[in-house]
Design a protein around this motif. Structure first.
Motif, PDB file in Angstrom:
ATOM      1  N   PHE A  16      -1.419  -8.843  -2.897  1.00 55.25           N
ATOM      2  CA  PHE A  16      -0.464  -8.538  -3.972  1.00 55.25           C
ATOM      3  C   PHE A  16       0.964  -8.501  -3.470  1.00 55.25           C
ATOM      4  O   PHE A  16       1.846  -9.096  -4.059  1.00 55.25           O
ATOM      5  CB  PHE A  16      -0.836  -7.178  -4.583  1.00 55.25           C
ATOM      6  CG  PHE A  16       0.022  -6.801  -5.755  1.00 55.25           C
ATOM      7  CD1 PHE A  16      -0.008  -7.552  -6.918  1.00 55.25           C
ATOM      8  CD2 PHE A  16       0.869  -5.716  -5.691  1.00 55.25           C
ATOM      9  CE1 PHE A  16       0.775  -7.191  -8.011  1.00 55.25           C
ATOM     10  CE2 PHE A  16       1.654  -5.364  -6.780  1.00 55.25           C
ATOM     11  CZ  PHE A  16       1.591  -6.109  -7.929  1.00 55.25           C
ATOM     12  N   THR A  17       1.204  -7.850  -2.357  1.00 56.19           N
ATOM     13  CA  THR A  17       2.574  -7.674  -1.902  1.00 56.19           C
ATOM     14  C   THR A  17       3.183  -8.968  -1.391  1.00 56.19           C
ATOM     15  O   THR A  17       4.395  -9.080  -1.315  1.00 56.19           O
ATOM     16  CB  THR A  17       2.643  -6.620  -0.784  1.00 56.19           C
ATOM     17  OG1 THR A  17       1.722  -6.977   0.244  1.00 56.19           O
ATOM     18  CG2 THR A  17       2.290  -5.254  -1.319  1.00 56.19           C
ATOM     19  N   THR A  18       2.378  -9.941  -1.053  1.00 57.78           N
ATOM     20  CA  THR A  18       2.962 -11.199  -0.594  1.00 57.78           C
ATOM     21  C   THR A  18       3.482 -12.033  -1.762  1.00 57.78           C
ATOM     22  O   THR A  18       4.262 -12.947  -1.562  1.00 57.78           O
ATOM     23  CB  THR A  18       1.911 -12.037   0.169  1.00 57.78           C
ATOM     24  OG1 THR A  18       0.768 -12.207  -0.661  1.00 57.78           O
ATOM     25  CG2 THR A  18       1.526 -11.346   1.463  1.00 57.78           C
ATOM     26  N   LYS A 131     -13.660   2.147  -8.403  1.00 55.27           N
ATOM     27  CA  LYS A 131     -13.476   1.590  -7.064  1.00 55.27           C
ATOM     28  C   LYS A 131     -14.643   0.645  -6.765  1.00 55.27           C
ATOM     29  O   LYS A 131     -15.779   0.935  -7.142  1.00 55.27           O
ATOM     30  CB  LYS A 131     -13.471   2.698  -6.012  1.00 55.27           C
ATOM     31  CG  LYS A 131     -12.376   3.743  -6.150  1.00 55.27           C
ATOM     32  CD  LYS A 131     -12.562   4.810  -5.069  1.00 55.27           C
ATOM     33  CE  LYS A 131     -11.573   5.948  -5.205  1.00 55.27           C
ATOM     34  NZ  LYS A 131     -11.815   7.019  -4.217  1.00 55.27           N
ATOM     35  N   PRO A 132     -14.377  -0.436  -6.028  1.00 57.96           N
ATOM     36  CA  PRO A 132     -13.050  -0.925  -5.626  1.00 57.96           C
ATOM     37  C   PRO A 132     -12.363  -1.635  -6.797  1.00 57.96           C
ATOM     38  O   PRO A 132     -13.017  -2.109  -7.720  1.00 57.96           O
ATOM     39  CB  PRO A 132     -13.379  -1.909  -4.510  1.00 57.96           C
ATOM     40  CG  PRO A 132     -14.731  -2.428  -4.861  1.00 57.96           C
ATOM     41  CD  PRO A 132     -15.462  -1.264  -5.507  1.00 57.96           C
ATOM     42  N   PHE A 133     -11.049  -1.710  -6.754  1.00 59.69           N
ATOM     43  CA  PHE A 133     -10.296  -2.341  -7.822  1.00 59.69           C
ATOM     44  C   PHE A 133      -9.188  -3.183  -7.199  1.00 59.69           C
ATOM     45  O   PHE A 133      -8.884  -3.065  -6.017  1.00 59.69           O
ATOM     46  CB  PHE A 133      -9.683  -1.293  -8.762  1.00 59.69           C
ATOM     47  CG  PHE A 133      -8.852  -0.264  -8.041  1.00 59.69           C
ATOM     48  CD1 PHE A 133      -7.534  -0.505  -7.706  1.00 59.69           C
ATOM     49  CD2 PHE A 133      -9.418   0.941  -7.670  1.00 59.69           C
ATOM     50  CE1 PHE A 133      -6.778   0.434  -7.022  1.00 59.69           C
ATOM     51  CE2 PHE A 133      -8.670   1.891  -6.985  1.00 59.69           C
ATOM     52  CZ  PHE A 133      -7.350   1.638  -6.660  1.00 59.69           C
ATOM     53  N   LYS A 136      -3.168  -4.977  -8.308  1.00 61.59           N
ATOM     54  CA  LYS A 136      -2.335  -5.379  -9.445  1.00 61.59           C
ATOM     55  C   LYS A 136      -2.823  -4.722 -10.726  1.00 61.59           C
ATOM     56  O   LYS A 136      -2.024  -4.321 -11.575  1.00 61.59           O
ATOM     57  CB  LYS A 136      -2.338  -6.902  -9.590  1.00 61.59           C
ATOM     58  CG  LYS A 136      -1.320  -7.394 -10.614  1.00 61.59           C
ATOM     59  CD  LYS A 136      -1.176  -8.904 -10.549  1.00 61.59           C
ATOM     60  CE  LYS A 136      -0.068  -9.371 -11.499  1.00 61.59           C
ATOM     61  NZ  LYS A 136       0.134 -10.833 -11.434  1.00 61.59           N
ATOM     62  N   GLU A 137      -4.143  -4.580 -10.874  1.00 54.40           N
ATOM     63  CA  GLU A 137      -4.685  -3.907 -12.055  1.00 54.40           C
ATOM     64  C   GLU A 137      -4.225  -2.454 -12.091  1.00 54.40           C
ATOM     65  O   GLU A 137      -3.824  -1.939 -13.150  1.00 54.40           O
ATOM     66  CB  GLU A 137      -6.214  -3.958 -12.048  1.00 54.40           C
ATOM     67  CG  GLU A 137      -6.834  -3.235 -13.240  1.00 54.40           C
ATOM     68  CD  GLU A 137      -8.349  -3.136 -13.157  1.00 54.40           C
ATOM     69  OE1 GLU A 137      -8.944  -2.655 -14.140  1.00 54.40           O
ATOM     70  OE2 GLU A 137      -8.934  -3.523 -12.126  1.00 54.40           O
ATOM     71  N   LEU A 138      -4.280  -1.785 -10.947  1.00 47.88           N
ATOM     72  CA  LEU A 138      -3.830  -0.398 -10.877  1.00 47.88           C
ATOM     73  C   LEU A 138      -2.363  -0.280 -11.277  1.00 47.88           C
ATOM     74  O   LEU A 138      -1.992   0.584 -12.087  1.00 47.88           O
ATOM     75  CB  LEU A 138      -4.035   0.146  -9.462  1.00 47.88           C
ATOM     76  CG  LEU A 138      -3.465   1.543  -9.192  1.00 47.88           C
ATOM     77  CD1 LEU A 138      -4.217   2.592 -10.004  1.00 47.88           C
ATOM     78  CD2 LEU A 138      -3.508   1.872  -7.705  1.00 47.88           C
ATOM     79  N   LYS A 143       1.831   1.393 -15.127  1.00 42.71           N
ATOM     80  CA  LYS A 143       3.030   1.062 -15.883  1.00 42.71           C
ATOM     81  C   LYS A 143       2.790   1.203 -17.378  1.00 42.71           C
ATOM     82  O   LYS A 143       3.658   1.671 -18.114  1.00 42.71           O
ATOM     83  CB  LYS A 143       3.483  -0.363 -15.551  1.00 42.71           C
ATOM     84  CG  LYS A 143       4.033  -0.513 -14.139  1.00 42.71           C
ATOM     85  CD  LYS A 143       4.438  -1.936 -13.832  1.00 42.71           C
ATOM     86  CE  LYS A 143       5.689  -2.348 -14.567  1.00 42.71           C
ATOM     87  NZ  LYS A 143       6.171  -3.685 -14.166  1.00 42.71           N
ATOM     88  N   ALA A 144       1.591   0.836 -17.834  1.00 41.91           N
ATOM     89  CA  ALA A 144       1.269   0.947 -19.258  1.00 41.91           C
ATOM     90  C   ALA A 144       1.266   2.400 -19.699  1.00 41.91           C
ATOM     91  O   ALA A 144       1.808   2.749 -20.755  1.00 41.91           O
ATOM     92  CB  ALA A 144      -0.085   0.306 -19.537  1.00 41.91           C
ATOM     93  N   ARG A 145       0.672   3.269 -18.896  1.00 43.51           N
ATOM     94  CA  ARG A 145       0.614   4.695 -19.256  1.00 43.51           C
ATOM     95  C   ARG A 145       1.999   5.335 -19.219  1.00 43.51           C
ATOM     96  O   ARG A 145       2.338   6.170 -20.064  1.00 43.51           O
ATOM     97  CB  ARG A 145      -0.332   5.444 -18.321  1.00 43.51           C
ATOM     98  CG  ARG A 145      -1.793   5.049 -18.485  1.00 43.51           C
ATOM     99  CD  ARG A 145      -2.280   5.301 -19.893  1.00 43.51           C
ATOM    100  NE  ARG A 145      -3.561   4.629 -20.144  1.00 43.51           N
ATOM    101  CZ  ARG A 145      -4.149   4.564 -21.321  1.00 43.51           C
ATOM    102  NH1 ARG A 145      -3.559   5.098 -22.376  1.00 43.51           N
ATOM    103  NH2 ARG A 145      -5.295   3.947 -21.464  1.00 43.51           N
TER     104      ARG A 145
END
Length: 251
Positions: A16-18, A131-133, A136-138, A143-145
């Motif tokens: 994700f971070t890349t 878990k595991p997840f 990006k979903e997390l 952000k939605a909440r």
């Protein structure tokens, strides 16, 4: 299970971070409390989120509610199965406290049965991630909440006997409408929103004129028109030498 979860999370984090930077300007000040009996999970979640959010965590569920009360977070990430105090018990305490009852709670837990997930929601959970997840979903669920918690933008500004309807772009002083040009309305909006505080000429120029080539004299000219048009206002627009203006209201 914990080893598998941490390993997959590290892989997901690298993926994700890349591709997508986590830092954002609109949510940078938001606070998150993480509660998980496995300290490595807490550290990993905090590492993932800390570039965007202010994170605190505890692996001792008995101290979770105390940490939540101390930090007053904008969101809580909570494990379900923990020794001592279960996640649903922490959730219940949060919902029963007036100071935290509206704080979004996302359960992050592994191998939860359907009955456990239902119990979490019945206790007051806003979301449940197994878990595991994927990281990006997390991030997207958080952000939605947090977006749901954001207050609606004000539709009206008030100062003494003056009211500004931001939707209809009308201004009333003592109930009588005052006709303003669009620029005058926008300047007055800045002054009323920053009531009793300095509003610089530079702020007016950048937020109202943007890239248009004008000088501070344009601001001064519009302010003079404003003063005449709102002469019945119970207050005044005061010039702050070399800097800008301040609206003072007699409440």
């Amino acid at each position: 299970m914990h080893f598998t979860f941490v390993g997959l999370m590290l892989l997901n984090m690298n993926m994700f971070t890349t591709s997508t930077p986590l830092r954002g300007t609109d949510l940078a000040a938001k606070k998150i409390v993480i509660v998980d009996d496995y300290e490595e999970s807490c550290k990993l979640l905090a590492e993932i989120l800390s570039s965007t959010y202010e994170c605190s965590y505890t692996s001792d569920s008995t101290s979770a509610f105390r940490l939540i009360n101390e930090k007053r977070p904008d969101l809580i990430l909570l494990d379900y199965k923990m020794p001592g105090v279960m996640g649903v018990d922490v959730c219940r305490m949060v919902r029963e406290s007036d100071s935290t009852k509206n704080t979004p709670i996302i359960f992050v837990s592994g191998a939860a049965t359907i009955d456990e997930r239902i119990k979490a929601f019945e206790t007051g959970a806003d979301d449940f991630i197994s878990k595991p997840f994927h990281v990006k979903e997390l991030i997207l669920r958080i952000k939605a909440r947090l977006s749901e918690k954001e207050p609606e933008a004000a539709s009206e500004l008030n100062a003494a006997n003056m009211k500004m309807n931001l939707l209809s772009r009308q201004v009333f002083v003592d109930g009588e409408e005052v006709n303003l040009t669009p620029k005058q309305f926008d300047i007055l909006k800045l002054l009323v929103a920053g009531k009793n505080n300095l509003v610089t000429r530079e702020k007016c120029l950048s937020e109202i004129w943007g890239d248009t080539e004008v000088t501070s004299r344009n601001v001064d000219s519009q302010i003079n028109y404003l003063k005449r048009k709102i002469h019945k206002f119970n207050g005044r627009i005061v010039a702050v030498p070399s800097l800008g203006y301040r609206l003072e209201a007699q409440e």
